[in-house]
Write a protein that holds these residues in place. Structure first.
Motif, PDB file in Angstrom:
ATOM      1  N   ASN A  47      46.164  41.253  39.496  1.00 45.56           N
ATOM      2  CA  ASN A  47      47.249  40.974  38.550  1.00 45.56           C
ATOM      3  C   ASN A  47      48.609  41.365  39.125  1.00 45.56           C
ATOM      4  O   ASN A  47      49.587  40.628  38.983  1.00 45.56           O
ATOM      5  CB  ASN A  47      47.014  41.706  37.226  1.00 45.56           C
ATOM      6  N   GLU A  48      48.678  42.525  39.778  1.00 47.13           N
ATOM      7  CA  GLU A  48      49.942  42.980  40.384  1.00 47.13           C
ATOM      8  C   GLU A  48      50.414  42.013  41.464  1.00 47.13           C
ATOM      9  O   GLU A  48      51.572  41.620  41.499  1.00 47.13           O
ATOM     10  CB  GLU A  48      49.784  44.377  40.997  1.00 47.13           C
ATOM     11  N   LEU A  49      49.521  41.654  42.370  1.00 55.59           N
ATOM     12  CA  LEU A  49      49.912  40.857  43.532  1.00 55.59           C
ATOM     13  C   LEU A  49      50.059  39.372  43.224  1.00 55.59           C
ATOM     14  O   LEU A  49      50.855  38.690  43.869  1.00 55.59           O
ATOM     15  CB  LEU A  49      48.946  41.095  44.686  1.00 55.59           C
ATOM     16  N   GLN A  50      49.329  38.862  42.243  1.00 56.79           N
ATOM     17  CA  GLN A  50      49.535  37.464  41.869  1.00 56.79           C
ATOM     18  C   GLN A  50      50.934  37.266  41.316  1.00 56.79           C
ATOM     19  O   GLN A  50      51.538  36.223  41.527  1.00 56.79           O
ATOM     20  CB  GLN A  50      48.486  37.015  40.849  1.00 56.79           C
ATOM     21  N   MET A  52      53.445  38.520  42.512  1.00 56.97           N
ATOM     22  CA  MET A  52      54.319  38.460  43.683  1.00 56.97           C
ATOM     23  C   MET A  52      54.034  37.229  44.537  1.00 56.97           C
ATOM     24  O   MET A  52      54.583  37.084  45.630  1.00 56.97           O
ATOM     25  CB  MET A  52      54.121  39.717  44.540  1.00 56.97           C
ATOM     26  N   GLY A  53      53.141  36.359  44.072  1.00 57.17           N
ATOM     27  CA  GLY A  53      52.864  35.123  44.794  1.00 57.17           C
ATOM     28  C   GLY A  53      51.646  35.150  45.697  1.00 57.17           C
ATOM     29  O   GLY A  53      51.406  34.194  46.434  1.00 57.17           O
ATOM     30  N   PHE A  54      50.858  36.195  45.672  1.00 60.09           N
ATOM     31  CA  PHE A  54      49.648  36.274  46.492  1.00 60.09           C
ATOM     32  C   PHE A  54      48.490  35.591  45.784  1.00 60.09           C
ATOM     33  O   PHE A  54      48.431  35.559  44.556  1.00 60.09           O
ATOM     34  CB  PHE A  54      49.277  37.735  46.775  1.00 60.09           C
ATOM     35  N   LYS A  55      47.535  35.069  46.578  1.00 54.20           N
ATOM     36  CA  LYS A  55      46.333  34.442  46.045  1.00 54.20           C
ATOM     37  C   LYS A  55      45.113  35.105  46.666  1.00 54.20           C
ATOM     38  O   LYS A  55      45.135  35.501  47.830  1.00 54.20           O
ATOM     39  CB  LYS A  55      46.316  32.951  46.369  1.00 54.20           C
ATOM     40  N   VAL A  56      44.047  35.184  45.891  1.00 58.94           N
ATOM     41  CA  VAL A  56      42.790  35.764  46.370  1.00 58.94           C
ATOM     42  C   VAL A  56      42.141  34.793  47.352  1.00 58.94           C
ATOM     43  O   VAL A  56      41.968  33.616  47.038  1.00 58.94           O
ATOM     44  CB  VAL A  56      41.833  36.053  45.196  1.00 58.94           C
ATOM     45  N   VAL A  57      41.787  35.290  48.547  1.00 55.92           N
ATOM     46  CA  VAL A  57      41.071  34.461  49.521  1.00 55.92           C
ATOM     47  C   VAL A  57      39.654  34.979  49.760  1.00 55.92           C
ATOM     48  O   VAL A  57      38.810  34.258  50.273  1.00 55.92           O
ATOM     49  CB  VAL A  57      41.831  34.335  50.866  1.00 55.92           C
ATOM     50  N   HIS A  58      39.390  36.233  49.378  1.00 52.65           N
ATOM     51  CA  HIS A  58      38.043  36.801  49.509  1.00 52.65           C
ATOM     52  C   HIS A  58      37.918  37.962  48.533  1.00 52.65           C
ATOM     53  O   HIS A  58      38.830  38.774  48.403  1.00 52.65           O
ATOM     54  CB  HIS A  58      37.792  37.295  50.938  1.00 52.65           C
ATOM     55  N   LYS A  59      36.772  38.030  47.881  1.00 54.16           N
ATOM     56  CA  LYS A  59      36.498  39.135  46.969  1.00 54.16           C
ATOM     57  C   LYS A  59      35.016  39.438  47.015  1.00 54.16           C
ATOM     58  O   LYS A  59      34.189  38.529  46.929  1.00 54.16           O
ATOM     59  CB  LYS A  59      36.926  38.758  45.544  1.00 54.16           C
ATOM     60  N   SER A  61      32.087  43.067  46.305  1.00 58.14           N
ATOM     61  CA  SER A  61      31.976  44.332  45.576  1.00 58.14           C
ATOM     62  C   SER A  61      32.674  45.481  46.293  1.00 58.14           C
ATOM     63  O   SER A  61      32.955  46.508  45.679  1.00 58.14           O
ATOM     64  CB  SER A  61      30.507  44.687  45.352  1.00 58.14           C
ATOM     65  N   SER A  62      33.002  45.301  47.562  1.00 55.47           N
ATOM     66  CA  SER A  62      33.635  46.400  48.305  1.00 55.47           C
ATOM     67  C   SER A  62      34.968  46.021  48.949  1.00 55.47           C
ATOM     68  O   SER A  62      35.586  46.869  49.604  1.00 55.47           O
ATOM     69  CB  SER A  62      32.687  46.911  49.386  1.00 55.47           C
ATOM     70  N   SER A  63      35.415  44.775  48.781  1.00 57.55           N
ATOM     71  CA  SER A  63      36.679  44.387  49.415  1.00 57.55           C
ATOM     72  C   SER A  63      37.404  43.302  48.627  1.00 57.55           C
ATOM     73  O   SER A  63      36.799  42.594  47.818  1.00 57.55           O
ATOM     74  CB  SER A  63      36.437  43.905  50.850  1.00 57.55           C
ATOM     75  N   LEU A  64      38.685  43.204  48.911  1.00 55.44           N
ATOM     76  CA  LEU A  64      39.542  42.189  48.309  1.00 55.44           C
ATOM     77  C   LEU A  64      40.582  41.805  49.351  1.00 55.44           C
ATOM     78  O   LEU A  64      41.200  42.687  49.964  1.00 55.44           O
ATOM     79  CB  LEU A  64      40.231  42.749  47.060  1.00 55.44           C
ATOM     80  N   VAL A  65      40.753  40.506  49.582  1.00 57.51           N
ATOM     81  CA  VAL A  65      41.751  40.013  50.521  1.00 57.51           C
ATOM     82  C   VAL A  65      42.615  39.001  49.778  1.00 57.51           C
ATOM     83  O   VAL A  65      42.100  38.076  49.152  1.00 57.51           O
ATOM     84  CB  VAL A  65      41.112  39.340  51.761  1.00 57.51           C
ATOM     85  N   MET A  66      43.930  39.212  49.861  1.00 55.98           N
ATOM     86  CA  MET A  66      44.881  38.295  49.232  1.00 55.98           C
ATOM     87  C   MET A  66      45.910  37.886  50.268  1.00 55.98           C
ATOM     88  O   MET A  66      46.294  38.698  51.116  1.00 55.98           O
ATOM     89  CB  MET A  66      45.552  38.968  48.028  1.00 55.98           C
ATOM     90  N   GLU A  67      46.340  36.626  50.186  1.00 52.56           N
ATOM     91  CA  GLU A  67      47.324  36.104  51.135  1.00 52.56           C
ATOM     92  C   GLU A  67      48.441  35.388  50.406  1.00 52.56           C
ATOM     93  O   GLU A  67      48.275  34.911  49.286  1.00 52.56           O
ATOM     94  CB  GLU A  67      46.682  35.116  52.110  1.00 52.56           C
ATOM     95  N   GLN A  68      49.545  35.311  51.107  1.00 55.93           N
ATOM     96  CA  GLN A  68      50.688  34.537  50.641  1.00 55.93           C
ATOM     97  C   GLN A  68      51.182  33.714  51.829  1.00 55.93           C
ATOM     98  O   GLN A  68      51.487  34.260  52.889  1.00 55.93           O
ATOM     99  CB  GLN A  68      51.791  35.448  50.130  1.00 55.93           C
ATOM    100  N   ARG A 133      55.870  50.556  50.085  1.00 56.09           N
ATOM    101  CA  ARG A 133      55.915  49.670  48.921  1.00 56.09           C
ATOM    102  C   ARG A 133      54.509  49.279  48.473  1.00 56.09           C
ATOM    103  O   ARG A 133      54.227  49.213  47.278  1.00 56.09           O
ATOM    104  CB  ARG A 133      56.765  48.433  49.219  1.00 56.09           C
ATOM    105  N   LEU A 134      53.614  49.032  49.439  1.00 62.50           N
ATOM    106  CA  LEU A 134      52.230  48.738  49.077  1.00 62.50           C
ATOM    107  C   LEU A 134      51.597  49.945  48.402  1.00 62.50           C
ATOM    108  O   LEU A 134      50.873  49.808  47.420  1.00 62.50           O
ATOM    109  CB  LEU A 134      51.422  48.320  50.309  1.00 62.50           C
ATOM    110  N   GLN A 135      51.880  51.133  48.905  1.00 62.03           N
ATOM    111  CA  GLN A 135      51.369  52.349  48.265  1.00 62.03           C
ATOM    112  C   GLN A 135      51.853  52.429  46.820  1.00 62.03           C
ATOM    113  O   GLN A 135      51.095  52.769  45.920  1.00 62.03           O
ATOM    114  CB  GLN A 135      51.809  53.599  49.037  1.00 62.03           C
ATOM    115  N   ASN A 136      53.091  52.084  46.578  1.00 62.33           N
ATOM    116  CA  ASN A 136      53.636  52.120  45.217  1.00 62.33           C
ATOM    117  C   ASN A 136      52.950  51.100  44.315  1.00 62.33           C
ATOM    118  O   ASN A 136      52.688  51.388  43.135  1.00 62.33           O
ATOM    119  CB  ASN A 136      55.150  51.899  45.232  1.00 62.33           C
ATOM    120  N   VAL A 137      52.640  49.925  44.842  1.00 61.74           N
ATOM    121  CA  VAL A 137      51.883  48.932  44.072  1.00 61.74           C
ATOM    122  C   VAL A 137      50.525  49.507  43.702  1.00 61.74           C
ATOM    123  O   VAL A 137      50.074  49.411  42.551  1.00 61.74           O
ATOM    124  CB  VAL A 137      51.724  47.608  44.860  1.00 61.74           C
TER     125      VAL A 137
END
Length: 142
Positions: A47-50, A52-59, A61-68, A133-137
Motif C-alpha cells: 500500500n505504501e509503495l503503490q 509512490m508508483g511501484f508495482k508488485v513483480v514477485h510475492k 511467503s518470505s519475499s516481496l519485490v516491487m518495481e517502478q 528514506r526507505l527505512q522511513n517507509v
C-alpha cells in the motif's frame, strides 16, 4: 555521472519521505521488527509503495519485490540512454522472517540498468539518502 543519476532517480522515487535521519547503507540495510504477521506487513508495504508508483513483480511467503519503470523521456533516462538498453527500473526487495511471534523485515533498494538483459547492472541506492528514506517507509508500517 552514474552516482548523479542514481541520486536523481532515488530522489524522485521517494520524494514523499523527507526525513533522512535513519542510519542505513548497503552494509547495514533497512530493517524493522513488527508485531504484524508477514502477510499484514507485506500488504502495508504494498500500500505504501503503490502510492509512490511501484508495482508488485514477485510475492512469496518470505519475499516481496516491487518495481517502478522510469519514464523514457526523463532527463535521467536521457543521460544514460547511450549504455542502457531498455528503460531503467527502480526495484525494492523485502525479505520477511517470523521470529518468536514477530516479523522481521529487511529491505534493499536498487536501480536496474539494462533490465532483463544479460548485462543488467544493479546499482544500490542504499548508500544515498534514499536508503534512509526507505527505512522511513518501513518504519511507517510498524
Amino acid at each position: 555521472m552514474k552516482r548523479l543519476f542514481t541520486l536523481l532517480v532515488a530522489t524522485m522515487l521517494l520524494a514523499a519521505c523527507q526525513t533522512t535521519s535513519a542510519k542505513v547503507s548497503s552494509e547495514k540495510p533497512p530493517h524493522i521488527e513488527t508485531s504484524k504477521s508477514v502477510s499484514a506487513a507485506q500488504k502495508a508495504l504494498i500500500n505504501e509503495l503503490q502510492g509512490m508508483g511501484f508495482k508488485v513483480v514477485h510475492k512469496s511467503s518470505s519475499s516481496l519485490v516491487m518495481e517502478q519503470v522510469l519514464t523514457p523521456n526523463s532527463s535521467e533516462r536521457k543521460q544514460h540512454a547511450s549504455y542502457s538498453d531498455g528503460t531503467p527500473r527502480s526495484q525494492v526487495r523485502f525479505a520477511f522472517t517470523s521470529v518468536q511471534g514477530k516479523t522481521n523485515v529487511s529491505g534493499k533498494f536498487d536501480m536496474l540498468i539494462n533490465p532483463g538483459k544479460p548485462d543488467q547492472e544493479r546499482v544500490t541506492l542504499l548508500d544515498s539518502p534514499d536508503g534512509a528514506r526507505l527505512q522511513n517507509v518501513m518504519n511507517r508500517i510498524k
